[in-house]
Motif scaffolding. Structure first.
Motif, PDB file in Angstrom:
ATOM      1  N   CYS A   6      83.903 -21.426  -1.703  1.00 56.18           N
ATOM      2  CA  CYS A   6      83.114 -21.085  -0.521  1.00 56.18           C
ATOM      3  C   CYS A   6      83.792 -19.866   0.093  1.00 56.18           C
ATOM      4  O   CYS A   6      84.928 -19.959   0.584  1.00 56.18           O
ATOM      5  N   TYR A   7      83.103 -18.745   0.046  1.00 52.07           N
ATOM      6  CA  TYR A   7      83.762 -17.480   0.377  1.00 52.07           C
ATOM      7  C   TYR A   7      82.825 -16.570   1.164  1.00 52.07           C
ATOM      8  O   TYR A   7      81.611 -16.550   0.939  1.00 52.07           O
ATOM      9  N   SER A   8      83.414 -15.812   2.058  1.00 56.95           N
ATOM     10  CA  SER A   8      82.734 -14.680   2.686  1.00 56.95           C
ATOM     11  C   SER A   8      83.789 -13.681   3.111  1.00 56.95           C
ATOM     12  O   SER A   8      84.854 -14.077   3.597  1.00 56.95           O
ATOM     13  N   THR A 150      72.628  -7.653  10.615  1.00 57.72           N
ATOM     14  CA  THR A 150      72.977  -6.370   9.990  1.00 57.72           C
ATOM     15  C   THR A 150      74.395  -6.364   9.451  1.00 57.72           C
ATOM     16  O   THR A 150      74.651  -5.930   8.321  1.00 57.72           O
ATOM     17  N   LEU A 151      75.372  -6.833  10.227  1.00 56.91           N
ATOM     18  CA  LEU A 151      76.758  -6.797   9.778  1.00 56.91           C
ATOM     19  C   LEU A 151      76.997  -7.721   8.592  1.00 56.91           C
ATOM     20  O   LEU A 151      77.729  -7.384   7.660  1.00 56.91           O
ATOM     21  N   PHE A 156      77.881  -8.468   2.762  1.00 64.53           N
ATOM     22  CA  PHE A 156      77.405  -9.042   1.506  1.00 64.53           C
ATOM     23  C   PHE A 156      77.221  -7.949   0.452  1.00 64.53           C
ATOM     24  O   PHE A 156      77.593  -8.130  -0.717  1.00 64.53           O
ATOM     25  N   GLU A 157      76.681  -6.824   0.868  1.00 65.28           N
ATOM     26  CA  GLU A 157      76.521  -5.697  -0.062  1.00 65.28           C
ATOM     27  C   GLU A 157      77.893  -5.233  -0.567  1.00 65.28           C
ATOM     28  O   GLU A 157      78.046  -4.876  -1.742  1.00 65.28           O
ATOM     29  N   GLN A 158      78.893  -5.231   0.317  1.00 69.01           N
ATOM     30  CA  GLN A 158      80.247  -4.855  -0.101  1.00 69.01           C
ATOM     31  C   GLN A 158      80.780  -5.814  -1.165  1.00 69.01           C
ATOM     32  O   GLN A 158      81.438  -5.388  -2.126  1.00 69.01           O
ATOM     33  N   LEU A 159      80.501  -7.101  -0.991  1.00 69.67           N
ATOM     34  CA  LEU A 159      80.957  -8.096  -1.956  1.00 69.67           C
ATOM     35  C   LEU A 159      80.290  -7.877  -3.319  1.00 69.67           C
ATOM     36  O   LEU A 159      80.959  -7.898  -4.364  1.00 69.67           O
ATOM     37  N   THR A 190      65.717  -9.551   8.177  1.00 70.06           N
ATOM     38  CA  THR A 190      66.912  -9.351   7.358  1.00 70.06           C
ATOM     39  C   THR A 190      66.903 -10.278   6.148  1.00 70.06           C
ATOM     40  O   THR A 190      67.240  -9.867   5.030  1.00 70.06           O
ATOM     41  N   ALA A 191      66.518 -11.527   6.360  1.00 72.38           N
ATOM     42  CA  ALA A 191      66.465 -12.489   5.254  1.00 72.38           C
ATOM     43  C   ALA A 191      65.463 -12.029   4.187  1.00 72.38           C
ATOM     44  O   ALA A 191      65.754 -12.079   2.988  1.00 72.38           O
ATOM     45  N   GLU A 192      64.312 -11.562   4.623  1.00 76.81           N
ATOM     46  CA  GLU A 192      63.300 -11.095   3.675  1.00 76.81           C
ATOM     47  C   GLU A 192      63.807  -9.895   2.880  1.00 76.81           C
ATOM     48  O   GLU A 192      63.616  -9.815   1.659  1.00 76.81           O
ATOM     49  N   ARG A 193      64.469  -8.976   3.569  1.00 78.92           N
ATOM     50  CA  ARG A 193      64.980  -7.776   2.899  1.00 78.92           C
ATOM     51  C   ARG A 193      66.054  -8.126   1.868  1.00 78.92           C
ATOM     52  O   ARG A 193      66.063  -7.590   0.752  1.00 78.92           O
ATOM     53  N   LEU A 194      66.954  -9.035   2.229  1.00 79.85           N
ATOM     54  CA  LEU A 194      68.032  -9.410   1.313  1.00 79.85           C
ATOM     55  C   LEU A 194      67.500 -10.179   0.107  1.00 79.85           C
ATOM     56  O   LEU A 194      67.978  -9.993  -1.011  1.00 79.85           O
TER      57      LEU A 194
END
Length: 247
Positions: A6-8, A150-151, A156-159, A190-194
Motif C-alpha cells: 500500500c503505497y503513495s 490536482t496534487l 500519481f503521474e510522477q509514480l 479529476t477521476a474521469e480524466r485519470l
C-alpha cells in the motif's frame, strides 16, 4: 505467498487506512495475512493496538531472519499478524545504501515469512526512495490510493513515470480513488480524466470520504469492526477482491 504494497508518494491520501482495512478484509476472507508496517510513524501498529518493535532497530531487519520473525506480533483477529514499526525505520535508506544488492534486500527479508502467510501486506512511507524501490521490485501488486484532486493527480503521474523510467512493470500498479466526495465537481472531473488516461491502472473502486474512517483512530480498529454496513467497509471489501483479481 503474494506481496502487496500500500503505497503513495503523497501523504494524507488514506494509505494507512487502506493497509489496515485491506489486511482485515483479507483475513476475514480466510487469508493468512502479515501486515508489515514500514512507516516509522507506526500508524498501522497503532490501529491494531500493537506496540512499536524494539527487536528491529537497525539493518538486521534485512539480514537477521530470526530477529525478523521474532518481531512479528499477533493481532486481535484470526489470521492477521503484525510486524510493527519503530522510529529507527526512518534510517532504512541509510542501511540499504551500505548493502550489496540493495535493490533486492527487502524481498530477501520477506522470504522469512514464506510458508506462514498467503499475503504479506506492506504499509509504506510516502516517498520515493531506496526503500520504496525495494518495495516496487518485491511486490506483486502496488495498491495506490489517489484522492481525485490536482496534487494527487500530479504525484500519481510522477509514480507512473518513475516505473517507466526504471523499467518496472507498470501492471503492478493498482490504483483506486480514496477520500472521494460525490458532491465535489472537481473530484468527479479529476477521476474521469485519470480513468481515461490510465484505464489499465485504476480499478472500479472508490472509497468515499467518511467519518467512519476517521473514527478508526478513536476505536483503534478497522472500520468493519464498528461500522460493518458502512459504504467504507463495502469499498474496502471491493478493493481486496479487485486486488485478488489482479494477482
Amino acid at each position: 505467498m503474494k506481496i502487496v504494497a500500500c503505497y503513495s508518494n503523497k501523504g494524507g491520501v488514506g494509505k494507512t487506512a487502506t493497509s489496515v482495512n485491506l489486511a482485515h478484509a483479507l483475513a476475514r476472507a480466510g487469508r493468512r495475512v502479515l501486515l508489515c508496517d514500514l512507516d516509522p510513524q507506526g500508524a498501522s501498529g497503532f490501529y491494531f493496538r500493537v506496540k512499536p518493535s524494539k527487536k528491529l532497530g537497525d539493518d538486521r531487519f534485512f539480514t537477521d531472519v530470526k530477529r525478523f520473525t521474532d518481531a512479528i506480533r499477533g493481532s486481535d483477529f484470526d489470521g492477521l499478524d503484525i510486524l510493527p514499526a519503530n522510529m529507527s525505520f526512518r534510517d532504512f535508506d541509510i542501511f540499504l545504501s551500505r548493502m550489496k544488492n540493495s535493490r533486492s534486500r527487502l524481498k530477501k527479508a520477506l522470504k522469512a515469512a514464506q510458508g506462514d502467510y498467503d499475503v504479506v501486506l506492506l504499509d509504506c512511507p510516502p516517498n520515493i526512495s531506496a526503500l520504496s524501490e525495494n518495495v516496487f521490485r518485491a511486490s506483486d501488486a502496488v495498491v495506490v490510493p489517489v484522492i481525485p484532486t490536482t496534487l494527487s493527480e500530479r504525484t500519481f503521474e510522477q509514480l507512473v513515470d518513475f516505473f517507466r523510467d526504471e523499467k518496472l512493470p507498470r501492471k503492478k500498479i493498482v490504483a483506486f480513488f480514496s477520500m472521494a466526495q460525490a458532491t465535489k465537481k472537481l473530484h468527479a472531473e479529476t477521476a474521469e480524466r485519470l480513468r481515461k488516461a490510465h484505464p489499465k491502472r485504476f480499478v472500479d473502486v472508490t472509497v468515499p470520504f467518511s467519518t467512519e474512517v476517521e473514527k478508526m483512530g478513536v476505536h483503534r480498529a478497522p472500520v468493519a469492526t464498528f461500522a460493518k454496513s458502512s459504504p467504507a467497509t463495502e469499498a474496502y471489501d471491493a478493493l481486496w477482491r479487485a486486488v485478488a483479481e489482479r494477482l
